[in-house]
Scaffold this motif. Sequence first.
Motif, PDB file in Angstrom:
ATOM      1  N   THR A 212      35.009  45.635  21.230  1.00 17.75           N
ATOM      2  CA  THR A 212      35.292  46.997  20.784  1.00 17.75           C
ATOM      3  C   THR A 212      34.574  47.226  19.451  1.00 17.75           C
ATOM      4  OG1 THR A 212      37.290  46.144  19.784  1.00 17.75           O
ATOM      5  CG2 THR A 212      37.527  47.244  21.910  1.00 17.75           C
TER       6      THR A 212
ATOM      7  N   ASP B 249      32.159  52.903  24.405  1.00 16.73           N
ATOM      8  CA  ASP B 249      32.285  53.022  22.950  1.00 16.73           C
ATOM      9  C   ASP B 249      31.451  51.961  22.263  1.00 16.73           C
ATOM     10  OD1 ASP B 249      33.907  55.248  22.488  1.00 16.73           O
ATOM     11  OD2 ASP B 249      35.597  54.138  23.357  1.00 16.73           O
TER      12      ASP B 249
ATOM     13  N   LYS C 296      28.034  50.912  13.945  1.00 19.24           N
ATOM     14  CA  LYS C 296      29.356  50.439  14.343  1.00 19.24           C
ATOM     15  C   LYS C 296      29.460  48.925  14.260  1.00 19.24           C
ATOM     16  CE  LYS C 296      30.524  54.311  17.246  1.00 19.24           C
ATOM     17  NZ  LYS C 296      30.371  54.871  18.583  1.00 19.24           N
TER      18      LYS C 296
ATOM     19  N   GLU D  54      33.781  49.982  16.002  1.00 18.11           N
ATOM     20  CA  GLU D  54      34.252  51.109  15.198  1.00 18.11           C
ATOM     21  C   GLU D  54      33.252  51.396  14.082  1.00 18.11           C
ATOM     22  OE1 GLU D  54      37.889  50.525  13.097  1.00 18.11           O
ATOM     23  OE2 GLU D  54      38.545  52.579  13.490  1.00 18.11           O
TER      24      GLU D  54
ATOM     25  N   SER E  57      31.974  52.693  10.448  1.00 15.99           N
ATOM     26  CA  SER E  57      32.529  52.723   9.090  1.00 15.99           C
ATOM     27  C   SER E  57      32.363  54.136   8.548  1.00 15.99           C
ATOM     28  CB  SER E  57      31.764  51.741   8.201  1.00 15.99           C
ATOM     29  OG  SER E  57      30.402  52.090   8.179  1.00 15.99           O
ATOM     30  N   SER E  58      33.317  54.555   7.759  1.00 18.14           N
ATOM     31  CA  SER E  58      33.133  55.865   7.129  1.00 18.14           C
ATOM     32  C   SER E  58      32.305  55.676   5.866  1.00 18.14           C
ATOM     33  CB  SER E  58      34.493  56.481   6.795  1.00 18.14           C
ATOM     34  OG  SER E  58      35.145  55.650   5.881  1.00 18.14           O
TER      35      SER E  58
ATOM     36  N   GLN F 172      31.687  45.419  15.153  1.00 21.70           N
ATOM     37  CA  GLN F 172      32.615  44.951  16.189  1.00 21.70           C
ATOM     38  C   GLN F 172      33.967  44.680  15.548  1.00 21.70           C
ATOM     39  OE1 GLN F 172      31.228  41.517  18.310  1.00 21.70           O
ATOM     40  NE2 GLN F 172      33.160  41.345  19.426  1.00 21.70           N
ATOM     41  N   THR F 173      35.051  45.081  16.231  1.00 22.77           N
ATOM     42  CA  THR F 173      36.372  44.937  15.612  1.00 22.77           C
ATOM     43  C   THR F 173      37.166  43.750  16.157  1.00 22.77           C
ATOM     44  OG1 THR F 173      37.063  46.624  17.164  1.00 22.77           O
ATOM     45  CG2 THR F 173      36.725  47.308  14.889  1.00 22.77           C
TER      46      THR F 173
END
Lengths: 180, 556
Positions: B248, B143, B218, B250, B252-253, B220-221
């Motif tokens: 990890t 991911d 993406k 994620e 963004s929308s 990093q979270t």
Amino acid sequence: MRQIEWSMWANEQALTSALLTFIGGVMGITQVFKNWGFGLYGIIISILVGLFEYPRGKRMKGTTNERMYQRFITVALSKLGFFSQNYFIRFILYILIGVPCCFQLPIVLGGICFFCTSIIYFVAAMKGESWKPAGLEKPDRQGSQVVAGVVSNPPPVPPPRLPEDVAQSVLQRQMSGRRI
Amino acid sequence: MGNWLLNELPKWILFTAWLALNIALFVNTYLSYMADKYVYLRVLIGHGLPFARSSAYIINVNSMLILLPVCRNLISFLRGTCGCCTRVRRQLDRNIIVHRFLAYWICLLSIIHTGAHCYNFEHFVLAHHSSDGLVQTLSNLPDGPNPIKEPNSDAIKALFKFIPGVTGIVLVLALVLMVSSSTNFIRRSYFEVFWFTHHLFVIYYIAIVIHGMQGVVKAQTNIDVHDPNVCRDQYDGGWGTATCPIPTFEGSSGSSWKWVVGPFALYLLERCVRLYRSFQPVTIHKVVKHPSRTIELLLKKPGFHAEVGQYVFLHCPKISQLEWHPFTLTSCPEDENISIHLRIVGDWTSALAMACGVDSDQQPEKLPRLAIDGPFGTASEDVFNYPVVLLVGAGIGVTPFASVLKSIWYKYNDENVQLKLEKVYFYWICPDTMSFEWFADLLKSLERQMVAKGLPQFLDYNIYLTRGWDANQARNIVLHEEAVYDVVTNLRHKTHYGRPNWEQIFSAMAAAHPATKIGVFLCGPKVLSPTLRQLCNRHSSVDTAGARFYFNKENF
């Protein structure tokens, strides 16, 4: 509204596509992208298209706004005869130009724009339009005579005017005198 | 300098504010993508990311702004609400210039954005072949920040697998087609091409909203447990331990919709208003045929009220379901009917004339149904705010002044109206008066009324014929040199030949009206505008003793 001449739009679209391809080509020859040869192709073809499309064709009706200094290229293009005049040729030409653009990322958009150009030229060709050199005919001074009462010539002599200082004072007197 | 400030300052204040906003947002977004959570992404693709994202951010902002100047009802509304502050209101007249300027700006930003993303995308593809171990590791994370998973993918084929890739192509294509069809030449010569192609903006806005939604970029979270600045060198075996857990990520929308939804809704509302108005009944009261293929339509629409010099869009469903054509109203608010003068020059106007039965002798059984959208305001409403006005109409540009002059006359005669306006200078410059006979007629009737009231000096008008005269006219001019009425126009004021000497006119006006605000109103071709603007600035004085010229221009 006058009848639409699609080739005029296609012409603008071709120039815009060439500009995009040029920018993409410059990016493409930097070392980041694979196959930098396509970038070089983009630069060369966009310059050639730019030259080829720069002179605006003559409009069917009305005056044609020529681009700056387009006359030199118009002369050269008009020598090409059928190749420069037929829009079916341009339709095929831009498809062919667009194909190599699809092999490198930065010029792919330019390529797609060239396909659009070719579609518009196809419409133009189907409507029976063709490229005619603009601005090459000799300006004939005898030709622009008074036609049926419509005055088409600017007056050859300047309008009779009072001398500068006299006119000024007359005008001032008029303006300050007339109040409601 | 002081003169220049008077006319140009508000414009530059607005421009500076807009520029500052853009720069601030660019820098702010750029810095936010330099944060720690993007360290690994920057390892993969370098500085292309902050460039692409900050230009994207400004594209959003400007895509929002670009719709506002074309919301006609909104502008009319704003014009109405700030009735007192002429200076602010005059900025609204430049709406189309602003729209075009923003469009150029969006194009430039799109080039930066697209170019930066080309680099980014190629870097993602090449990351699989990198000799750098960290880049390899990041690319192979399940991911991870690299959206391209297959090691040997072709950049162009991969492009079509991503929503941002496809929508990006759609966006650029829509933009390019809109740009290429809205050059001056195409817009003036083949308006339909421009008008219909410009509706690609709907696709543009839909695509811009979808463009960022997949979240390909993406962040990093878990930087709190996995500090990229510390752990980046331990990728070879060190990740997954307690000190450096696996990073990890994620996506963004997209947030574009927040920017564009408001103005888009406003514009939609604008079009709904137009749709609603297309169902409102308009009755043709009378059709008058004028010389030179000009017809005058007298219309009636309940509840319709227009100020002077406004224009409406005319729509005739019988001729075309889609076309709306702008026409200047030639009636003034005091008139009972709405009147429009239109010349039969194109397909649409010919069809309308045919439908109204102008070309044939017999009356058609039923006049066509018409719809009116508007009225929309232009600068001439301000005429009544100045004690002295200079109206300059060139060529076709005289039309708005028909209603202005009529309205001034009506207001002047009305006992109840306290008119601020004291003096009107009207300059009409045209190649020949042919095709404008109706306007000369109007001036003539005004003149008759003025003479009847004993006020022949109410209006100071000057007509300039620029194209010259033929032999017949020349003879007439000489013969009637001493006559009271002019031979060409049949008016009391003699026609001038050539172009007006603006320098003289302006200095004479400045001398005749000290300590006065003078409104200059121009409607006509572009070439005259800079000249008059400069003269306005030059002949205005900052101290209160001198005259001050305020330049207003109508847009066609």
